[in-house]
Scaffold this active site. Structure first.
Site, PDB file in Angstrom:
ATOM      1  N   LYS A   1       0.787  -1.298  -0.356  1.00 50.99           N
ATOM      2  CA  LYS A   1       0.011  -0.027   0.349  1.00 50.99           C
ATOM      3  C   LYS A   1       1.017   1.309   0.374  1.00 50.99           C
ATOM      4  O   LYS A   1       2.086   1.255   0.216  1.00 50.99           O
ATOM      5  CB  LYS A   1      -0.947   0.164   1.905  1.00 50.99           C
TER       6      LYS A   1
ATOM      7  N   TYR B   1     -12.002  -3.213  -3.092  1.00 52.53           N
ATOM      8  CA  TYR B   1     -12.454  -3.334  -1.268  1.00 52.53           C
ATOM      9  C   TYR B   1     -13.330  -2.994  -1.221  1.00 52.53           C
ATOM     10  O   TYR B   1     -14.552  -2.866  -0.110  1.00 52.53           O
ATOM     11  CB  TYR B   1     -11.983  -2.223  -0.772  1.00 52.53           C
TER      12      TYR B   1
ATOM     13  N   ASN C   1      -1.498  -0.325   7.679  1.00 47.36           N
ATOM     14  CA  ASN C   1      -0.825  -1.424   8.001  1.00 47.36           C
ATOM     15  C   ASN C   1      -0.641  -2.304   6.468  1.00 47.36           C
ATOM     16  O   ASN C   1       0.066  -3.307   6.351  1.00 47.36           O
ATOM     17  CB  ASN C   1      -1.801  -2.677   8.167  1.00 47.36           C
TER      18      ASN C   1
ATOM     19  N   HIS D   1      -1.471  -5.378   1.807  1.00 51.76           N
ATOM     20  CA  HIS D   1      -2.236  -6.530   1.440  1.00 51.76           C
ATOM     21  C   HIS D   1      -2.832  -8.053   0.712  1.00 51.76           C
ATOM     22  O   HIS D   1      -1.161  -7.431   0.068  1.00 51.76           O
ATOM     23  CB  HIS D   1      -3.574  -5.956   0.049  1.00 51.76           C
TER      24      HIS D   1
ATOM     25  N   GLU E   1      -9.435 -10.116  -7.412  1.00 56.19           N
ATOM     26  CA  GLU E   1      -8.457  -9.634  -7.260  1.00 56.19           C
ATOM     27  C   GLU E   1      -7.513  -9.098  -8.682  1.00 56.19           C
ATOM     28  O   GLU E   1      -6.947  -8.243  -8.634  1.00 56.19           O
ATOM     29  CB  GLU E   1      -7.507  -9.351  -6.238  1.00 56.19           C
TER      30      GLU E   1
HETATM   31  N1  LIG Z   1     -11.019  -0.184  11.959  1.00 52.09           N
HETATM   32  C1  LIG Z   1     -10.320   0.457  11.044  1.00 52.09           C
HETATM   33  N2  LIG Z   1     -10.111   1.090  10.746  1.00 52.09           N
HETATM   34  C2  LIG Z   1      -9.490   1.685   9.778  1.00 52.09           C
HETATM   35  N3  LIG Z   1      -8.993   1.193   8.489  1.00 52.09           N
HETATM   36  C3  LIG Z   1      -9.403  -0.182   8.443  1.00 52.09           C
HETATM   37  C4  LIG Z   1     -10.283  -0.845   9.803  1.00 52.09           C
HETATM   38  N4  LIG Z   1      -9.633  -2.193   9.503  1.00 52.09           N
HETATM   39  C5  LIG Z   1      -9.982  -2.651   8.182  1.00 52.09           C
HETATM   40  N5  LIG Z   1      -9.182  -1.358   7.480  1.00 52.09           N
HETATM   41  C6  LIG Z   1      -8.479  -1.231   6.491  1.00 52.09           C
HETATM   42  O1  LIG Z   1      -9.308  -1.856   5.540  1.00 52.09           O
HETATM   43  C7  LIG Z   1      -8.345  -2.823   5.143  1.00 52.09           C
HETATM   44  C8  LIG Z   1      -8.664  -3.626   4.387  1.00 52.09           C
HETATM   45  O2  LIG Z   1      -9.959  -4.980   5.429  1.00 52.09           O
HETATM   46  P1  LIG Z   1     -10.017  -6.346   5.630  1.00 52.09           P
HETATM   47  O3  LIG Z   1     -10.525  -6.676   6.674  1.00 52.09           O
HETATM   48  O4  LIG Z   1     -10.159  -6.915   4.296  1.00 52.09           O
HETATM   49  O5  LIG Z   1      -8.413  -6.827   6.261  1.00 52.09           O
HETATM   50  P2  LIG Z   1      -6.814  -7.927   5.501  1.00 52.09           P
HETATM   51  O6  LIG Z   1      -8.273  -8.471   4.417  1.00 52.09           O
HETATM   52  O7  LIG Z   1      -6.158  -8.411   6.974  1.00 52.09           O
HETATM   53  O8  LIG Z   1      -6.581  -6.490   5.086  1.00 52.09           O
HETATM   54  P3  LIG Z   1      -5.944  -6.363   3.473  1.00 52.09           P
HETATM   55  O9  LIG Z   1      -7.837  -7.071   2.891  1.00 52.09           O
HETATM   56  O10 LIG Z   1      -6.388  -5.136   3.092  1.00 52.09           O
HETATM   57  O11 LIG Z   1      -5.417  -7.788   3.522  1.00 52.09           O
HETATM   58  C9  LIG Z   1      -7.135  -3.673   5.948  1.00 52.09           C
HETATM   59  O12 LIG Z   1      -6.010  -3.123   5.740  1.00 52.09           O
HETATM   60  C10 LIG Z   1      -7.320  -1.725   6.869  1.00 52.09           C
HETATM   61  O13 LIG Z   1      -6.023  -1.212   5.725  1.00 52.09           O
HETATM   62 MG   LIG Z   2      -9.040  -8.009   3.014  1.00 51.91          MG
END
Ligand SMILES: Nc1ncnc2c1ncn2[C@@H]1O[C@H](COP(=O)(O)OP(=O)(O)OP(=O)(O)O)[C@@H](O)[C@H]1O
Ligand SMILES: [Mg+2]
Length: 165
Positions: A21, A61, A126, A129, A140
């Protein structure tokens, strides 16, 4: 001897979509991310730097569109302050193992030794992805890459990496 299964076959050789990211790009973490996937034995079959359009980030997303952080998440991915580094990695069980290498969504819950556990603090920053299932990976990869951007190639030493078990 390693026999190549069709990429994307569930339980066999799979492909997953991994994206550094913009915060990860800004912080110069691409080399380490690539190193971790390479040293495990996975193979990079596509990579590009891209500032996604709003439409692309929203589609990527889309499962989270009702969540309160969705707007901020899309802005974070699309700001253009740094590109997303989009990648496709291939190998046995790479979808699940990629998620394990990355660690928990909340970096404060991610184990030390994982990418998020080692390099970040906030869930909203974080850095990386990874596809969470076979279906997400397929969706994706086709969303971020054209067919001609994903390469079919083999490691010359694959038989030293893969056994039958
Ligand atoms: N509570 C939150 N506040 C802010 N951003 C969030 C929160 N929860 C998730 N995100 C963001 O949305 C992304 C997608 O969330 P998801 O639940 O899919 O987690 P993930 O699968 O671990 O992450 P990713 O899809 O990015 O790999 C997270 O990686 C983070 O960047
Ligand atoms: Mg995810």
């Amino acid at each position: 001897m390693f026999r190549r299964a069709a990429a994307g076959v569930r339980g066999g050789v799979e492909r997953t979509f991994i994206a550094l990211k913009p915060d990860g790009t800004q912080r110069g973490l691409l080399g380490d991310v690539i190193k971790r996937f390479e040293q495990k034995g996975y193979k990079l079959v596509a990579i590009k730097a891209i500032v996604p359009s709003r439409a692309l980030a929203e589609k990527h997303y889309e499962d989270l569109k009702t969540r309160p952080f969705f707007k901020g998440l899309v802005s974070y991915m699309t700001s253009g302050a740094a590109p997303v580094i989009a990648m496709v990695w291939e190998g046995k069980d790479v979808i699940r193992q990629g998620r394990r290498l990355i660690g928990a969504t909340n970096p404060l819950e991610a184990q030390p030794g994982t990418i998020r556990g080692d390099y970040c603090i906030s869930v909203g920053r974080n850095i990386i992805h990874g596809s969470d299932s076979f279906e997400s990976a397929e969706k994706e990869i086709s969303l971020w890459f054209g067919k001609s951007e994903v390469y079919d190639w083999q490691y010359g030493n694959a038989e030293w990496l893969y056994a039958d078990n």
